[in-house]
Design a protein around this motif. Sequence first.
Motif: not given
Length: 198
Positions: A86, A73-74, A92-94, A77, A79-80, A89-90
Amino acid sequence: MARPRTRDYGELRRELVDAGGRLLAAAGPSALTTRRVAEQAGVSTTAVYNLFGDKGGLVREMFLAGFERLAAAFAAVPRTDDAVADLLALGHAYRANALANPHLFQLMFGRPVPEFQPDAETGALIRPTFDTLVAAAARCVQEGAFAPAEPYDLAVRLNALAHGLASLELRGALGDAEEARRHWDGAFDSMVRGLAGS
């Protein structure tokens, strides 16, 4: 007569891991037996022993599988140019991984099977997920988005925040999905403003 369906190692491992996780989450550690896990997956106990050795090996694989899914999941994500976005976003991936794998979440971060204690080798295998948070926090500090701080400490705090929110959401304590997302966004916003020194 139809031939029985065959499953490759990866598919069977996932099915057994998920079957074990569901039993553990639904009925506690006493329900987690090789026989019941095999029944849930539609295989013989021999398959469990061949893949994992014993119940302890199965629990270890369940634990590692949870972190493998979190790592995936990480990794998904992107990279921007926005270090803070970013990092969030990690977070929210969690959350997404916890919601997708609630049956493994407690084993990853708690002690529902008292006799299972990750050894040093197992700890090393799961370490990259936390290192991802440390690297993302370090980037926020390096780019001036956060006030100077130790990235490891920031990662610990982000991890603690995400874990607490995920635990509450999985118990239904944050309301429906929309309300839960509002709580996640509000908590992350407060954290970011605090780390930025504003």
